[in-house]
Structures are given as structure tokens and as C-alpha cells.
Motif scaffolding. Structure first.
Motif, PDB file in Angstrom:
ATOM      1  N   ALA A 451       0.815  -1.225   0.000  1.00 42.59           N
ATOM      2  CA  ALA A 451       0.000   0.000   0.000  1.00 42.59           C
ATOM      3  C   ALA A 451       0.842   1.265   0.000  1.00 42.59           C
ATOM      4  CB  ALA A 451      -0.927  -0.006   1.217  1.00 42.59           C
ATOM      5  N   LYS A 454      -0.508   3.879  -2.168  1.00 43.31           N
ATOM      6  CA  LYS A 454      -1.904   4.208  -1.886  1.00 43.31           C
ATOM      7  C   LYS A 454      -2.196   3.844  -0.431  1.00 43.31           C
ATOM      8  CE  LYS A 454      -6.568   3.456  -3.733  1.00 43.31           C
ATOM      9  NZ  LYS A 454      -7.416   2.649  -4.660  1.00 43.31           N
ATOM     10  N   GLU A 456      -4.148   4.808   1.758  1.00 45.10           N
ATOM     11  CA  GLU A 456      -5.544   4.755   2.225  1.00 45.10           C
ATOM     12  C   GLU A 456      -6.291   3.529   1.707  1.00 45.10           C
ATOM     13  OE1 GLU A 456      -5.628   6.687  -1.787  1.00 45.10           O
ATOM     14  OE2 GLU A 456      -4.312   6.696  -0.022  1.00 45.10           O
ATOM     15  N   ALA A 457      -5.599   2.642   0.988  1.00 53.80           N
ATOM     16  CA  ALA A 457      -6.255   1.485   0.372  1.00 53.80           C
ATOM     17  C   ALA A 457      -6.901   0.586   1.417  1.00 53.80           C
ATOM     18  CB  ALA A 457      -5.244   0.694  -0.448  1.00 53.80           C
ATOM     19  N   GLU A 458      -8.063   0.062   1.084  1.00 52.95           N
ATOM     20  CA  GLU A 458      -8.746  -0.909   1.936  1.00 52.95           C
ATOM     21  C   GLU A 458      -8.014  -2.251   1.858  1.00 52.95           C
ATOM     22  OE1 GLU A 458     -11.255  -0.293   3.879  1.00 52.95           O
ATOM     23  OE2 GLU A 458     -11.649   1.769   3.212  1.00 52.95           O
ATOM     24  N   GLU A 461      -8.552  -4.210  -1.286  1.00 51.36           N
ATOM     25  CA  GLU A 461      -7.783  -3.748  -2.443  1.00 51.36           C
ATOM     26  C   GLU A 461      -6.355  -4.293  -2.384  1.00 51.36           C
ATOM     27  OE1 GLU A 461      -8.694   0.563  -3.732  1.00 51.36           O
ATOM     28  OE2 GLU A 461      -9.053   0.559  -1.564  1.00 51.36           O
ATOM     29  N   VAL A 462      -5.779  -4.296  -1.186  1.00 47.57           N
ATOM     30  CA  VAL A 462      -4.422  -4.814  -1.008  1.00 47.57           C
ATOM     31  C   VAL A 462      -4.377  -6.302  -1.380  1.00 47.57           C
ATOM     32  CG1 VAL A 462      -2.590  -5.275   0.672  1.00 47.57           C
ATOM     33  CG2 VAL A 462      -3.842  -3.106   0.758  1.00 47.57           C
ATOM     34  N   LEU A 508      -1.518  -1.796  -7.294  1.00 45.98           N
ATOM     35  CA  LEU A 508      -2.498  -1.168  -6.407  1.00 45.98           C
ATOM     36  C   LEU A 508      -2.765   0.279  -6.821  1.00 45.98           C
ATOM     37  CD1 LEU A 508      -4.286  -1.560  -3.937  1.00 45.98           C
ATOM     38  CD2 LEU A 508      -2.390  -0.789  -2.516  1.00 45.98           C
ATOM     39  N   LYS A 509      -1.776   0.920  -7.444  1.00 46.16           N
ATOM     40  CA  LYS A 509      -1.988   2.274  -7.958  1.00 46.16           C
ATOM     41  C   LYS A 509      -2.974   2.275  -9.116  1.00 46.16           C
ATOM     42  CE  LYS A 509       1.503   4.939  -8.890  1.00 46.16           C
ATOM     43  NZ  LYS A 509       2.797   5.403  -9.440  1.00 46.16           N
ATOM     44  N   ASP A 510      -3.139   1.109  -9.743  1.00 48.19           N
ATOM     45  CA  ASP A 510      -3.971   0.965 -10.946  1.00 48.19           C
ATOM     46  C   ASP A 510      -3.562   1.999 -11.990  1.00 48.19           C
ATOM     47  OD1 ASP A 510      -5.902  -0.141 -12.580  1.00 48.19           O
ATOM     48  OD2 ASP A 510      -7.488   1.185 -11.834  1.00 48.19           O
TER      49      ASP A 510
END
Length: 606
Positions: A451, A454, A456-458, A461-462, A508-510
Motif C-alpha cells: 500500500a 496508496k 488509504e487502500a482498503e 484492495e491490497v 495497487l496504484k492501478d
């Protein structure tokens, strides 16, 4: 014959520091005012002692009697009250100046460390390639701590020495101009000595700060390479090399200390001359009745108050020189120009498709040569471009230019038709996910590292990013799963595991653009296969730029570009390049022949 380069004056460094600290002007003035008032209260008791002697000797004819206090008892009582308030005032302002100077030192060092770090982060990669990390750490840590130590005590000492000279000098000239001249005779010698030793010590302390950086570099490099040191059983050799650098630091300090230590004996003899002049001449004048006995007492006490603190000037100058040598290094770092400017505030236009174009791009490294020459490439959105070529051919340089680690000398780079130097760095780099050969994991947990781009990722998502990068299976097997510490630089994980975490971090950044810089060159076949499966899934609808030595990993790329000596020499699909029978085809035959030979060697004979 070699000559030592002249170092800038310590007073120039002080002026530069004051310019930098102009936002702290009120705090500096408040702390200085408290130092001045404290010193005025500090020298007052010596005056009161002389006045008390005058009261005891002359009683109703004393100086205090002329102020309206006729009886000796009343005069003593008034002096006692004054003494109380003077000592209370001295204690109060000592507390205040210590609080103010120390808080100023803490605030300034914290802000300066942050400023230097933030400035260094904005410098281009060429700066970091020319500087050792140990030198930079020494500047941001040890040098700033050295300045903090000076502000904690040295600044107050310098101010109070100046106040003492002025205030005591004024009292001397009021009581006896003759004795004042005699008492002040050593001061020019003391001041000359201070400047003389300052000029001698300045370059020596600059050398000490350099040696600190060398020592920090050696320690950082050795600790980072401890596995290599152990594997080559080079512990003794590295200890000897560290001892050599450490001894160089000790020797640099020895030379500086030798000069600064010689200051005190010289000053002591000058002080003795001034004290003896006051003691003998003042005594003779008092015996002849030309000088009040109380005034004589004041002069004797104030002579000590004036001259003896100057013995501490050597220590203060030593501290000052160390601090100014450090200040020069700190401010020189802050003065390094930022070449890759982040002046644009506009983001990349949405929606981002990820089309990338290089138009006549040329770049040469300032040191060591190398780079690229007049390269033009088009990568349509959602396509995969593979860059191949020998080490040093310029492949990674194109990636660095795309990320604006450097700016090209000529030509331009665009994303979706927008010039990358016309958009903000945050927007540009946010649109690109980088997975490099040299994976860097930060000390923390697996979750922290995935993460990182990002925060703040849930958790969902990780986990999804980890699954896509085929990292979730090994993460689940770790003792604490996502919360497992990875160790410094990810030392607790295997190379393949680190590489898959790096891929998950980028995913994760997509990002619309994914860059793989030799991402599979240092992993085993199983990990490479896993990463290839991941790429097959994530490549749809995403622009992928791959740098690879293993040609088997790029056979499905939409376009393969061969770079040699910084120029494009071949381009096409895997099939067309094989048909062209050029360098790519030759390299393909070498690699597939080696694989076949390895396979045949592994096949048991009948």
C-alpha cells in the motif's frame, strides 16, 4: 606541491545562516535580549560588593548616603534588598534564555533537517549518482546536530562575552579611565588571538566534517553489503578499511584540537597582565587616596568578571567553528539547483488512456557518458512495447526520462498528446507504475509495502493486488500474513517474493502505464512464470513498457524495439524481427540454443 583550498569565512557562513533563519528573527531577538539582561544582572553583584565596602568604610559619607539613605544600617538593608532582586532577576532571565535558545535550537534543527530532506528529494537523479548516501546522511543528521549544539549554549556565550566587555568597560571608564585603559590592554590581543585561531581552525574543522561523511559512508555501505562481506570472508579486511577511515577522522580532529587548545594558554597570560595592572595601579591610587576603596574593590572584582570569562572564548570559538563548518555543508546542499522543475500545476487530462510517444529524444549523462540519441517511438494506449539491447544501450534511460528523473537534452515525451513537462510531477508519476530489477522494500510490514503508493487502500484492495501479482499464496503462508515485517530492504523475503510484492505495489496504484524494468531478470523460473501470468491478466487495457534480457518474456509484445549505443536499430513484432535475421534473431538463437542445450543436458541418456 599541493595547496589546501581556501574555505569560506565562518562569518560568511553565519551571515548565510541568519538569512536562512530570518523567519525565526523574533525568537532570536527574544533569546538574545534575555541573554543580555541576564549578563547585566550577573555583573551587578560585583558592583554591589564595592558599594557595600564603601558603606562600611565611609558610612554616612558613602555613595549610597548621597541617595538619601543616611544611616549605615539603612544602607546595608537597601543593598540587601537590591541583591535579592538582582539574583532573582538573574535566575529568571537565565531560565528564560535557556528555554528560548534551546527551543530555538530544536525548532531550527528540525525545520532545517526537513528542508534539506525535502530539497534533496526534488533534486534529479544525477545528484544522487554523484553523492554518497553516507555524506548526505551525515549532512542531514550529524551536521545539523552540530549546529544545534552551538545554538544550545555557544550563541548565548558569545553574546554574553560581548555584553560583559561593553558593560564592564563602561563602569571602568566611569570610575577610572586610567585603570580602564590598563585593564582593557589585553583585549585587543585576545580578539586578535580569537580571529587568528579562527582562521587556522576553520579549514581544519571543514576537513573534520568531510571525514565524518566518509566514515558514515563506509559504515552505511558495509552494513548494506554485510552478506557479500560474509560470503567473501572479508570481515577483517573491511574492519581494517573502516579503521583507516576512522583514524583519518581522529587525525583530522587531532589537528583541529591542537590549534584550538593553544588558544587558552595565550589568553590566560593576556588576562594575567590586565588583572595585575588593575590590582597594582588601582591599589596604589587607593593608598594615595586618589581612588575610593569601594571603587577599588569594584574594579578588582570586575576585572575578573571581564577577563576570566574570556578563557572560555576558546571553547566557544571551537564550538562556533564546528557549527559553521556544518552550516556551510547544510546550506551548500540547500543551494544545489533543482534541474527537473515541477513548475506545472495542471494534471494529465482525464480519462487517461496511456498512449506514450517519444519524439526525437536525446540525452547524455554529464558523468560517464551514455544515454540516447534521436529516439522516436509511439506506444498506442493499451499496447505493450518491449525494449531490448545490451547493458548500457539506453533502455533504462528512456524510462528515467519518461518518469522525469531527468529532462531530455532535445526532443519531447508525451502522454495522451500532453507534454510531460507541462503537467505536474505528481500527476505524471501517479500515472506510471514502476517495477524495477532492483526492488526496494521499506522497513515495515507486507501490507505497508503493497500500500506504499496508496496508503488509504482498503484491505480488500491490497489483497486483490497481491492476488493479481500472484503474491497472495506466499503472503498467507507468512507467520503474520499481511502484517509480517519484511525487515530492512525486505531482507526477510526471497528475491522472488520481493519482486512480486513490488508488482503488487505498482498494481495497487492501478496506473494506465506499467513499466517493467528487468522485472524478471533476477527471479527463478517459477516466479517468472507467475509474473508472466500476472502480466497476461493486467496487460489488457493498460499500456505496458517492458525492458527484458530474457527474450522469451516478450514474444507477445505488440512491438519490440532493439536499442544499440543509444539508437534504435531494429523494431517490429517477434515474428518480423526473426524473419529480418538481425541482432534480435541472433540473440534469440543464442538464448533458445542455450535453453535447448540445458534441456538436452538434463535428459538422461538411454
Amino acid at each position: 606541491m599541493t595547496t589546501t583550498p581556501a574555505t569560506p569565512s565562518s562569518f560568511q557562513a553565519l551571515v548565510r545562516l541568519l538569512r536562512y533563519a530570518r523567519g525565526y528573527r523574533r525568537r532570536i531577538l527574544a533569546a538574545s535580549a534575555c541573554s543580555i539582561i541576564n549578563k547585566l544582572f550577573d555583573i551587578a553583584p560585583e558592583i554591589l560588593i564595592g558599594v557595600a565596602i564603601d558603606v562600611v568604610v565611609n558610612q554616612e559619607a558613602s555613595f549610597v548616603a548621597r541617595l538619601g539613605f543616611t544611616s549605615a544600617q539603612e544602607q546595608i538593608f537597601i543593598l540587601a534588598i537590591l541583591t535579592f532582586f538582582i539574583w532573582a532577576g538573574e535566575s529568571l532571565f537565565e531560565y528564560l534564555y535557556k528555554i528560548l535558545w534551546r527551543n530555538l535550537a530544536q525548532r531550527l534543527q528540525a525545520d532545517m533537517r526537513l528542508d534539506t530532506y525535502e530539497h534533496a528529494q526534488r533534486l534529479d537523479m544525477a545528484f544522487f549518482e554523484s553523492k554518497s548516501s553516507g555524506q548526505l546522511v551525515a549532512t542531514m543528521n550529524d551536521d545539523i546536530n552540530q549546529l544545534e549544539r552551538f545554538l544550545d549554549g555557544g550563541a548565548n556565550a558569545l553574546i554574553q562575552v560581548g555584553v560583559t566587555v561593553v558593560a564592564v568597560g563602561a563602569v571602568f571608564f566611569v570610575i577610572s579611565p586610567l585603570i580602564a585603559l590598563l585593564a582593557f590592554t589585553p583585549i585587543p590581543l585576545i580578539v586578535w588571538g580569537a580571529f587568528y585561531f579562527q582562521r587556522k581552525a576553520g579549514p581544519l574543522y571543514a576537513d573534520v566534517r568531510e571525514k565524518v561523511g566518509d566514515l558514515a559512508s563506509r559504515l552505511a555501505n558495509n552494513l548494506a553489503g554485510i552478506a557479500t562481506i560474509k560470503s567473501f570472508t572479508s570481515e577483517a579486511r573491511e574492519a581494517a578499511r573502516l579503521r583507516e577511515v576512522s583514524e583519518a577522522y581522529v587525525e583530522a580532529n587531532r589537528r583541529a584540537i591542537q590549534v584550538s587548545s593553544a588558544f587558552i594558554p595565550v589568553i590566560r597570560m593576556a588576562i594575567l597582565a590586565g588583572f595585575l595592572a588593575t590590582f597594582t595601579v588601582g591599589g596604589m591610587l587607593a593608598l594615595r587616596g586618589e581612588l575610593n576603596v569601594g571603587a577599588y574593590g569594584v574594579l578588582v572584582f570586575l576585572t575578573q568578571r571581564l577577563l576570566w570569562p574570556l578563557t572560555g572564548l576558546a571553547e566557544v570559538i571551537d564550538l562556533f567553528e564546528r557549527a559553521m563548518a556544518s552550516t556551510r555543508r547544510i546550506l551548500d546542499l540547500l543551494a544545489v539547483p533543482i534541474r527537473v522543475r515541477d513548475d506545472a500545476s495542471a494534471p494529465l487530462a482525464e480519462p487517461l488512456r496511456g498512449a506514450v510517444s517519444f519524439a526525437g529524444v536525446s540525452f547524455r549523462y554529464a558523468q560517464g557518458g551514455g544515454g540516447v540519441e534521436d529516439i522516436s517511438l509511439e506506444v498506442p494506449a493499451g499496447h505493450t512495447l518491449a525494449l531490448v539491447g545490451a547493458t548500457g544501450s539506453g533502455k533504462s534511460t528512456l524510462i528515467k526520462l519518461l518518469l522525469r528523473f531527468y529532462d531530455p537534452d532535445a526532443g519531447g515525451i508525451r502522454i495522451d498528446g500532453q507534454a510531460i513537462d507541462a503537467v505536474s510531477l505528481a500527476s505524471l508519476r501517479g500515472a506510471i507504475g514502476l517495477v524495477s530489477q532492483d526492488v526496494y522494500l521499506f522497513e515495515g510490514t507486507v501490507r505497508d509495502n503493497i500500500a506504499y503508493g496508496k496508503p488509504e487502500a482498503e484491505e480488500a484492495e491490497v489483497i486483490e493486488a497481491a492476488r493479481t501479482a500472484e503474491a497472495w499464496s506466499f503472503i498467507q503462508a507468512l507467520p503474520q500474513g499481511l502484517d509480517t515485517p519484511v525487515g530492512e530492504r525486505g531482507v526477510r523475503l526471497s528475491g522472488g517474493q520481493r519482486q512480486r510484492l513490488s508488482l503488487a505495489r505498482a498494481l495497487l496504484k492501478d496506473p494506465p502505464i506499467l513499466v517493467l524494468d528487468e522485472a524478471t531478470s533476477a527471479v527463478d523460473n517459477e516466479t517468472e512464470a507467475a509474473i508472466q501470468r500476472s502480466l497476461a491478466r493486467i496487460g489488457h487495457g493498460r499500456t505496458v513498457i517492458m525492458i527484458a534480457h530474457r527474450l522469451s518474456t516478450i514474444v507477445h509484445a505488440d512491438e519490440i524495439v532493439v536499442i544499440e549505443g543509444g539508437r534504435v536499430t531494429e523494431r517490429g513484432t517477434h515474428a518480423t524481427l526473426l524473419a529480418a535475421d538481425g541482432r534480435y534473431a541472433a540473440q534469440w538463437r543464442v538464448q533458445t540454443g542455450a535453453l535447448l542445450a540445458a534441456a538436452e543436458g538434463a535428459t538422461p541418456s538411454a
